[in-house]
Design a protein around this motif. Structure first.
Motif, short mmCIF file in Angstrom:
data_model
loop_
_atom_site.label_atom_id
_atom_site.label_comp_id
_atom_site.label_asym_id
_atom_site.label_seq_id
_atom_site.Cartn_x
_atom_site.Cartn_y
_atom_site.Cartn_z
N GLU A 23 52.75 34.75 39.51
CA GLU A 23 51.32 34.51 39.65
C GLU A 23 50.49 35.78 39.54
O GLU A 23 49.28 35.73 39.32
CB GLU A 23 51.02 33.83 40.99
N SER A 24 51.12 36.94 39.68
CA SER A 24 50.39 38.20 39.54
C SER A 24 50.93 39.08 38.42
O SER A 24 50.50 40.22 38.26
CB SER A 24 50.41 38.98 40.86
N LEU A 25 51.86 38.54 37.62
CA LEU A 25 52.54 39.36 36.62
C LEU A 25 51.58 39.93 35.57
O LEU A 25 51.68 41.11 35.21
CB LEU A 25 53.64 38.54 35.95
N SER A 26 50.64 39.11 35.06
CA SER A 26 49.74 39.63 34.04
C SER A 26 48.82 40.71 34.59
O SER A 26 48.48 41.67 33.90
CB SER A 26 48.90 38.49 33.44
N ARG A 27 48.41 40.57 35.85
CA ARG A 27 47.55 41.60 36.44
C ARG A 27 48.32 42.91 36.65
O ARG A 27 47.81 43.99 36.33
CB ARG A 27 46.96 41.11 37.77
N VAL A 28 49.53 42.83 37.17
CA VAL A 28 50.33 44.04 37.31
C VAL A 28 50.61 44.64 35.94
O VAL A 28 50.54 45.86 35.74
CB VAL A 28 51.64 43.74 38.06
N SER A 29 50.90 43.78 34.96
CA SER A 29 51.12 44.25 33.60
C SER A 29 49.87 44.93 33.05
O SER A 29 49.96 45.92 32.32
CB SER A 29 51.52 43.08 32.69
N SER A 30 48.68 44.42 33.41
CA SER A 30 47.46 45.04 32.91
C SER A 30 47.26 46.43 33.49
O SER A 30 46.79 47.34 32.80
CB SER A 30 46.25 44.15 33.22
N TYR A 31 47.63 46.62 34.75
CA TYR A 31 47.58 47.97 35.33
C TYR A 31 48.63 48.86 34.67
O TYR A 31 48.40 50.07 34.50
CB TYR A 31 47.78 47.91 36.84
N ASP A 32 49.77 48.28 34.32
CA ASP A 32 50.78 49.02 33.55
C ASP A 32 50.20 49.46 32.21
O ASP A 32 50.29 50.63 31.83
CB ASP A 32 52.01 48.13 33.37
N ALA A 63 43.67 42.14 44.12
CA ALA A 63 45.00 41.65 44.46
C ALA A 63 46.04 42.20 43.48
O ALA A 63 47.17 42.54 43.87
CB ALA A 63 45.02 40.13 44.46
N GLY A 64 45.67 42.27 42.21
CA GLY A 64 46.57 42.86 41.23
C GLY A 64 46.84 44.33 41.51
O GLY A 64 47.97 44.81 41.38
N TRP A 65 45.79 45.03 41.93
CA TRP A 65 45.95 46.44 42.27
C TRP A 65 46.87 46.61 43.48
O TRP A 65 47.73 47.50 43.50
CB TRP A 65 44.59 47.07 42.56
N ASP A 66 46.71 45.74 44.48
CA ASP A 66 47.56 45.82 45.66
C ASP A 66 49.03 45.58 45.29
O ASP A 66 49.93 46.27 45.80
CB ASP A 66 47.12 44.80 46.70
N VAL A 90 56.84 51.22 40.40
CA VAL A 90 55.94 50.80 39.32
C VAL A 90 54.94 51.90 39.01
O VAL A 90 54.82 52.35 37.86
CB VAL A 90 55.21 49.49 39.68
N TRP A 91 54.18 52.33 40.03
CA TRP A 91 53.11 53.28 39.72
C TRP A 91 53.64 54.66 39.33
O TRP A 91 53.00 55.38 38.57
CB TRP A 91 52.09 53.37 40.85
N THR A 92 54.84 55.01 39.81
CA THR A 92 55.42 56.29 39.41
C THR A 92 55.77 56.30 37.93
O THR A 92 55.44 57.24 37.19
CB THR A 92 56.68 56.60 40.25
N PHE A 93 56.42 55.23 37.47
CA PHE A 93 56.81 55.17 36.06
C PHE A 93 55.58 55.04 35.18
O PHE A 93 55.52 55.63 34.08
CB PHE A 93 57.78 54.00 35.81
N VAL A 94 54.58 54.30 35.62
CA VAL A 94 53.36 54.16 34.84
C VAL A 94 52.62 55.50 34.74
O VAL A 94 52.07 55.84 33.68
CB VAL A 94 52.45 53.07 35.43
N ALA A 95 52.61 56.27 35.83
CA ALA A 95 52.00 57.60 35.77
C ALA A 95 52.71 58.48 34.75
O ALA A 95 52.08 59.23 34.00
CB ALA A 95 52.03 58.24 37.15
N TYR A 96 54.03 58.37 34.70
CA TYR A 96 54.80 59.10 33.70
C TYR A 96 54.43 58.66 32.29
O TYR A 96 54.16 59.49 31.41
CB TYR A 96 56.29 58.88 33.96
N PHE A 97 54.39 57.34 32.07
CA PHE A 97 54.00 56.83 30.75
C PHE A 97 52.62 57.36 30.34
O PHE A 97 52.38 57.71 29.19
CB PHE A 97 53.96 55.30 30.76
N SER A 98 51.71 57.39 31.31
CA SER A 98 50.34 57.81 31.02
C SER A 98 50.31 59.24 30.50
O SER A 98 49.69 59.54 29.46
CB SER A 98 49.49 57.67 32.27
N LEU A 99 50.98 60.15 31.19
CA LEU A 99 50.96 61.55 30.79
C LEU A 99 51.75 61.78 29.50
O LEU A 99 51.36 62.59 28.66
CB LEU A 99 51.51 62.41 31.92
#
Length: 413
Positions: A341-350, A213-216, A224-233
């Motif tokens: 309710e899903s903030l920590s999970r989304v943050s963990s994927y971040d 659910a957090g991944w979804d 979100v995932w675009t900026f996180v991909a940038y942070f990762s690289l």
């Protein structure tokens, strides 16, 4: 200007935020001391350039490995309890590391193992911390609260390297790490005094279901995932700073004191950036964040181009300002747009995405520098960082996301 500053200072009237703020402030002070002390601890016991990267990477790999689990746990149980437990684990790991160094019996593998324990604990602490803030402040106070937390980080950036440089030069790296252990104990005490209203619990799901659910929630938001991909690289490239910076300082700049001064300049810049973050409210927050974060590449170029400590410190100042402003804007944007309710999970994927390549960066830049030279390696990381910024700015969702979530019936980017 006083009218603009009032909301930022007003959040300090909330007792629970003051405790959370104090916990982070004292803990970050110790962390920034270790940023200097751990690299020099490896060199102090006869370690090589590759060993420095190995130990720094050992602290990050377990963080990446545990952060997704930490996000699920933080959304299921008390976030405060998760943070206290993580602090106590780090008291033990950092205390043991300090004792080994002070006793003169530390070896590289011991430092790597204990750094790994601390990293694993941080994997639980981070997502819980991001999720806890909206529980202790009002929605309209998120930006000022994040800015003040960034100010605490910035103060640690300033004072930590100075204290570490003095302690490393005068007494050895072990004493700087001992202070870090004490700061985690103080952080745990502040968090224990925190009073948070228990969250309403939904029906308990299987762990894998919560993780999915957090991944979804993460992947359904393109910004979100675009900026996180940038942070990762970008973090892959930033490993060159953490690994090669102390080596350049040791060989060309005068050692730990010079490197401490450079990191202090970065802290001063971060303080300036976090103070600015308390006042700005951009209509397109991620567009501004992309521009400000690009400043991080400057000290890589300066470190490669010159042996002038003041010039490198100038680049570090600008990088610190840009990164502090970026982090405040990014975290506030997540906390506004992601349901609690899903903030920590989304943050963990971040956290996971942002840090996935950082330990690899710490591990590879030593061998790369050995093959092509330290200066060439730093120029390479600078050029790739500039290219990543241009790629991020080409994404429409990054340029268009508004400061507040869309009202019902409007499309989300």
């Amino acid at each position: 200007m006083s009218g603009e500053a009032a909301p930022a200072l007003g959040v300090l009237r909330r007792r629970e935020f003051r405790l959370l703020f104090s916990a982070q402030a004292v803990s970050v002070l110790g962390d920034r001391m270790v940023a200097v002390a751990l690299a020099f601890a490896v060199l102090e016991i006869g370690g090589s350039v590759a060993d420095v990267g190995l130990v720094l990477a050992a602290g990050t790999f377990p963080l990446v490995a545990t952060v997704l689990v930490g996000g699920v746990v933080a959304d299921r149980v008390s976030r405060r309890a998760v943070m206290v437990a993580a602090d106590l684990v780090r008291v033990a790991s950092q205390g043991a590391m300090a004792a080994l160094l002070i006793a003169g019996v530390a070896e590289v593998w011991m430092l790597a193992l204990l750094a790994a324990v601390a990293g694993a604990a941080t994997g639980f602490f981070g997502p819980a911390s991001t999720g806890l803030l909206p529980e202790v402040v009002l929605a309209e106070q998120l930006q000022p609260a994040n800015a003040l937390r960034a100010s605490a980080v910035s103060a640690g950036e300033i004072l930590g390297p100075i204290l570490a440089g003095v302690l490393v030069a005068a007494a050895g790296a072990g004493w700087a790490i001992a202070v870090d252990a004490v700061t985690f104990a103080v952080s745990a005490a502040c968090l224990l005094a925190l009073r948070v209203t228990p969250r309403a619990r939904e029906q308990q799901s299987a762990f894998a279901v919560d993780l999915r659910a957090g991944w979804d929630a993460f992947r359904s938001r393109r910004w979100v995932w675009t900026f996180v991909a940038y942070f990762s690289l970008v973090n892959l490239l930033w490993g060159a700073w953490g690994t090669l910076g102390p080596i350049v300082a040791e060989q060309d700049l005068g050692g730990a004191a010079a490197w401490g001064a450079i990191l202090t300049a970065m802290g001063v810049g971060a303080l300036a950036g976090s103070l600015l973050a308390a006042r700005v409210r951009p209509s397109r927050p991620l567009l501004l964040a992309a521009f400000t974060d690009s400043l991080f590449a400057l000290p890589l170029a300066f470190l490669a181009a010159t042996s002038s400590v003041p010039l490198i410190a100038c680049g570090a100042f600008l990088a610190g300002a840009g990164m502090a402003l970026t982090i405040s804007i990014w975290e506030s944007t997540l906390q506004r747009h992601i349901p609690g309710e899903s903030l920590s999970r989304v943050s963990s994927y971040d956290w996971f995405g942002s840090l996935a390549f950082y330990p690899l960066g710490l591990a590879i830049w030593g061998p790369i520098a050995a093959a092509i030279g330290v200066g060439t390696s730093l120029w390479l990381s600078f050029g790739m960082a500039a290219a990543m910024t241009l790629a991020l700015l080409s994404v429409p969702d990054i340029r268009r996301l508004p400061v507040a979530p869309p009202v019902a019936g409007e499309a989300t980017p």
